[in-house]
Write a protein that holds these residues in place. Structure first.
Motif, mmCIF file in Angstrom:
data_model
loop_
_atom_site.group_PDB
_atom_site.id
_atom_site.type_symbol
_atom_site.label_atom_id
_atom_site.label_comp_id
_atom_site.label_asym_id
_atom_site.label_seq_id
_atom_site.Cartn_x
_atom_site.Cartn_y
_atom_site.Cartn_z
ATOM 1 N N ILE A 272 8.354 24.927 18.623
ATOM 2 C CA ILE A 272 7.390 26.008 18.442
ATOM 3 C C ILE A 272 7.657 27.093 19.489
ATOM 4 N N ASN A 273 7.927 28.315 19.029
ATOM 5 C CA ASN A 273 8.099 29.448 19.939
ATOM 6 C C ASN A 273 6.735 29.914 20.434
ATOM 7 N N LEU A 274 6.649 30.227 21.711
ATOM 8 C CA LEU A 274 5.401 30.707 22.287
ATOM 9 C C LEU A 274 5.395 32.234 22.412
ATOM 10 N N GLN A 275 6.264 32.874 21.604
ATOM 11 C CA GLN A 275 6.280 34.328 21.471
ATOM 12 C C GLN A 275 6.880 34.651 20.102
ATOM 13 N N ASP A 276 6.529 35.779 19.555
ATOM 14 C CA ASP A 276 7.072 36.249 18.272
ATOM 15 C C ASP A 276 6.840 35.201 17.176
ATOM 16 N N ASP A 277 7.896 34.894 16.406
ATOM 17 C CA ASP A 277 7.766 33.941 15.312
ATOM 18 C C ASP A 277 7.437 32.551 15.842
ATOM 19 N N LEU A 278 6.419 31.930 15.256
ATOM 20 C CA LEU A 278 5.937 30.645 15.763
ATOM 21 C C LEU A 278 6.938 29.525 15.531
ATOM 22 N N PHE A 279 7.502 29.449 14.318
ATOM 23 C CA PHE A 279 8.415 28.350 13.984
ATOM 24 C C PHE A 279 9.794 28.624 14.554
ATOM 25 N N GLY A 280 10.295 27.679 15.348
ATOM 26 C CA GLY A 280 11.641 27.801 15.899
ATOM 27 C C GLY A 280 12.657 27.031 15.077
ATOM 28 N N GLN A 281 12.476 25.715 15.007
ATOM 29 C CA GLN A 281 13.362 24.863 14.223
ATOM 30 C C GLN A 281 12.740 23.489 14.065
ATOM 31 N N ASN A 282 13.331 22.686 13.190
ATOM 32 C CA ASN A 282 12.904 21.296 13.016
ATOM 33 C C ASN A 282 14.144 20.428 12.881
ATOM 34 N N ARG A 283 14.143 19.312 13.598
ATOM 35 C CA ARG A 283 15.276 18.396 13.563
ATOM 36 C C ARG A 283 14.835 17.045 13.010
ATOM 37 N N LEU A 284 15.513 16.606 11.954
ATOM 38 C CA LEU A 284 15.264 15.294 11.356
ATOM 39 C C LEU A 284 16.514 14.456 11.536
ATOM 40 N N TYR A 285 16.354 13.256 12.098
ATOM 41 C CA TYR A 285 17.504 12.458 12.536
ATOM 42 C C TYR A 285 17.336 11.014 12.109
ATOM 43 N N GLY A 286 18.443 10.405 11.684
ATOM 44 C CA GLY A 286 18.461 8.980 11.390
ATOM 45 C C GLY A 286 19.760 8.379 11.884
ATOM 46 N N ALA A 287 19.700 7.137 12.450
ATOM 47 C CA ALA A 287 20.898 6.567 13.049
ATOM 48 C C ALA A 287 20.886 5.044 12.965
ATOM 49 N N PHE A 288 22.077 4.491 13.026
ATOM 50 C CA PHE A 288 22.288 3.051 13.164
ATOM 51 C C PHE A 288 22.764 2.806 14.582
ATOM 52 N N GLY A 289 22.117 1.849 15.275
ATOM 53 C CA GLY A 289 22.434 1.611 16.666
ATOM 54 C C GLY A 289 22.859 0.187 16.956
ATOM 55 N N VAL A 290 23.599 0.032 18.060
ATOM 56 C CA VAL A 290 24.031 -1.294 18.493
ATOM 57 C C VAL A 290 23.868 -1.380 20.003
ATOM 58 N N HIS A 291 23.279 -2.478 20.475
ATOM 59 C CA HIS A 291 23.176 -2.741 21.906
ATOM 60 C C HIS A 291 24.498 -3.335 22.385
ATOM 61 N N ILE A 292 25.165 -2.620 23.291
ATOM 62 C CA ILE A 292 26.441 -3.087 23.814
ATOM 63 C C ILE A 292 26.221 -4.094 24.933
ATOM 64 N N THR A 293 25.359 -3.748 25.879
ATOM 65 C CA THR A 293 24.942 -4.646 26.959
ATOM 66 C C THR A 293 23.425 -4.527 27.093
ATOM 67 N N ASP A 294 22.876 -5.169 28.112
ATOM 68 C CA ASP A 294 21.429 -5.086 28.332
ATOM 69 C C ASP A 294 20.970 -3.668 28.665
ATOM 70 N N ASN A 295 21.847 -2.851 29.246
ATOM 71 C CA ASN A 295 21.438 -1.509 29.646
ATOM 72 C C ASN A 295 22.260 -0.388 29.006
ATOM 73 N N SER A 296 22.958 -0.697 27.914
ATOM 74 C CA SER A 296 23.728 0.347 27.226
ATOM 75 C C SER A 296 23.697 0.129 25.720
ATOM 76 N N SER A 297 23.781 1.242 24.991
ATOM 77 C CA SER A 297 23.776 1.163 23.530
ATOM 78 C C SER A 297 24.523 2.362 22.954
ATOM 79 N N LEU A 298 24.860 2.251 21.676
ATOM 80 C CA LEU A 298 25.576 3.302 20.962
ATOM 81 C C LEU A 298 24.852 3.581 19.659
ATOM 82 N N GLN A 299 24.707 4.867 19.321
ATOM 83 C CA GLN A 299 24.069 5.253 18.060
ATOM 84 C C GLN A 299 24.998 6.165 17.271
#
Length: 237
Positions: A176-203
């Motif tokens: 949402i822009n807080l000046q001029d045109d209100l709508f800025g953009q919209n992002r829709l995302y979908g992914a498949f992920g895998v945990h590589i280790t306890d503290n790392s992953s890939l999507q």
């Protein structure tokens, strides 16, 4: 339920992929890190390399860092800074960079941001709500102009574990822009992920990035690394 959800996700991605803003599908290579330094504090690190095509036509470099304060395990407050270097030209056409229309100009942006994250769980679904304010200081290098803009963002993200190793992740984020045109953009995302280790992953995912008069489709490869840098207490002999 998991099988039906996966089919719906793939159908949604296929539907949106039919409305490109240009003839080539681009790609974003991304790294995200949360580096825990104490019980309450951690450091956010991030780097993104964005291309108009899968291996050429560089679009944007984004580097972002911030200091996180962990209120509790489900609430995090962050303040930080981002540097963005953008080449908006592609096939000699005017294209949209954020909410700025450009024509073959290099753009440098210094950005401050404040954000708040809330997490919760509903059945097997892990939800994350991210609220972000941005102060954007934008320099159009070729035109020698400077501009300051302000923006608000809200992202709702849902993660569904499939096994201990594999998971689905998707989100919708409104700008949402807080000046001029209100709508800025919209992002829709979908992914498949895998945990590589306890503290790392890939999507591996797909993003539909919609502006007021254009839609861009982007593959995404994201690597997440969240090391715990706290010193472990030594056991007494």
């Amino acid at each position: 339920m998991k099988k039906n959800l996966l089919l719906c996700l793939l159908a949604t991605i296929a539907t949106y992929a039919q409305q490109p803003g240009e003839t080539d599908t681009g790609i974003w290579y991304m790294y995200f890190g949360t580096n825990r330094i104490s019980e309450r504090w951690s450091i956010h690190t991030e780097a993104q390399f964005r291309y108009y095509e899968t291996s050429s036509n560089f679009n944007q470099l984004l580097l972002r860092t911030g200091l996180n304060y962990h209120i509790n395990e489900n609430a995090i407050a962050t303040g930080g800074y981002a540097y963005i270097d953008t080449d908006p030209s592609f096939e000699d056409f005017d294209i949209i960079f954020g909410d700025i229309i450009t024509d073959d100009n290099s753009i440098l942006e210094h950005r401050l941001f404040e954000q708040f994250i809330l997490k919760n769980k509903v059945w097997e679904f892990l939800f994350e709500h991210r609220y972000r304010l941005e102060q954007r200081f934008i320099e159009n290098v070729n035109l020698n102009t400077n501009e300051t803009q302000h923006r608000a963002r809200y992202r709702i993200q849902m993660t569904l574990p499939l096994t201990n190793t594999f998971f689905l992740n998707f989100y919708d984020e409104l700008f949402i822009n807080l000046q001029d045109d209100l709508f800025g953009q919209n992002r829709l995302y979908g992914a498949f992920g895998v945990h590589i280790t306890d503290n790392s992953s890939l999507q591996l995912g797909y993003l539909r990035n919609q502006f007021s008069n254009a839609v861009f489709n982007r593959w995404q490869i994201g690597f997440f690394f969240n090391p715990d840098l706290r010193k472990k207490s030594k056991k007494k002999p």
